[in-house]
Design an enzyme around this catalytic site. Structure first.
Site, PDB file in Angstrom:
ATOM      1  CB  CYS A  37     -17.399 -25.271 -55.802  1.00  0.00           C
ATOM      2  SG  CYS A  37     -18.095 -23.969 -54.775  1.00  0.00           S
ATOM      3  CG  ASP A  52     -16.953 -26.816 -59.026  1.00  0.00           C
ATOM      4  OD1 ASP A  52     -15.857 -26.911 -58.435  1.00  0.00           O
ATOM      5  OD2 ASP A  52     -17.499 -25.712 -59.261  1.00  0.00           O
ATOM      6  CB  THR A  70     -16.172 -19.379 -53.650  1.00  0.00           C
ATOM      7  OG1 THR A  70     -17.446 -19.897 -54.085  1.00  0.00           O
ATOM      8  CG2 THR A  70     -15.597 -18.445 -54.710  1.00  0.00           C
ATOM      9  CG  HIS A 122     -24.963 -25.954 -28.594  1.00  0.00           C
ATOM     10  ND1 HIS A 122     -24.952 -24.636 -28.996  1.00  0.00           N
ATOM     11  CD2 HIS A 122     -23.946 -26.098 -27.713  1.00  0.00           C
ATOM     12  CE1 HIS A 122     -23.963 -24.000 -28.379  1.00  0.00           C
ATOM     13  NE2 HIS A 122     -23.335 -24.856 -27.594  1.00  0.00           N
ATOM     14  CG  HIS A 130     -21.412 -24.303 -30.561  1.00  0.00           C
ATOM     15  ND1 HIS A 130     -21.291 -22.976 -30.211  1.00  0.00           N
ATOM     16  CD2 HIS A 130     -20.695 -24.998 -29.646  1.00  0.00           C
ATOM     17  CE1 HIS A 130     -20.549 -22.874 -29.118  1.00  0.00           C
ATOM     18  NE2 HIS A 130     -20.161 -24.084 -28.757  1.00  0.00           N
TER      19      HIS A 130
END
Ligand code: RB5
Length: 147
Positions: free
Chosen positions: A65, A8, A67, A134, A98
């Site tokens: 973005c 963004d 955060t 995993h 993992h």
């Protein structure tokens, strides 16, 4: 290797730096926007990147973005996506080894450029371990999509 990338307005500048970093290493990058710093809605930028990964057009996706939170939540709503919001290189390595994460998210207002580029390099440079435990846990994670 082919990387699909989207951001963004909050991630637009970091996206440009990641693209030039990857291209300088010979990595092909599919830029899914945003193409300028005009305010946009982050949920609109996750689907094109995730679709490119899920179709096999790209090996991995990178979403950015402010955060990394909104765009990673958006990506993880899409069936088949395992998007890891990353802030350190250890987690970037583990997300691949993992969790077999196929998309990574970064917060451009959280990370410096140097660390962001190291996280990108670590993520795309690490293979899934293919350990049975995993694989089993990933299958259980993906089964949650059917509930
Ligand atoms: C946009 O201002 C900001 O909310 C967005 O980039 C992101 O941080 C959301 O999670």
């Amino acid at each position: 290797m082919i990387i699909a990338i989207g951001a963004d307005h909050g991630g637009f500048e970091l996206k440009k730096q990641i693209i030039s970093h990857l291209e300088s290493k010979g990595v092909k990058v599919l830029d899914m926007g945003a193409y300028d710093a005009q305010s946009v809605d982050y949920p609109d930028y996750a689907p094109p990147v995730c679709r490119a990964v899920l179709s096999g057009e790209a090996d991995y996706g990178i979403l950015i973005c402010g955060t990394g939170i909104g765009i990673s939540i958006s990506a993880n709503k899409i069936e088949g996506v395992r998007c890891a919001l990353l802030g350190d290189t250890f987690s970037a390595k583990m997300a691949r080894e993992h969790n077999d994460a196929n998309v990574m998210a970064l917060g451009a207002r959280v990370l410096g450029v140097g660390l962001a580029l190291e996280i990108v390099d670590t993520f795309i440079g690490t293979d899934f371990s293919h350990d049975d435990r995993h694989s089993r846990r990933i299958q259980k994670m993906m089964d949650l999509e059917k509930r």
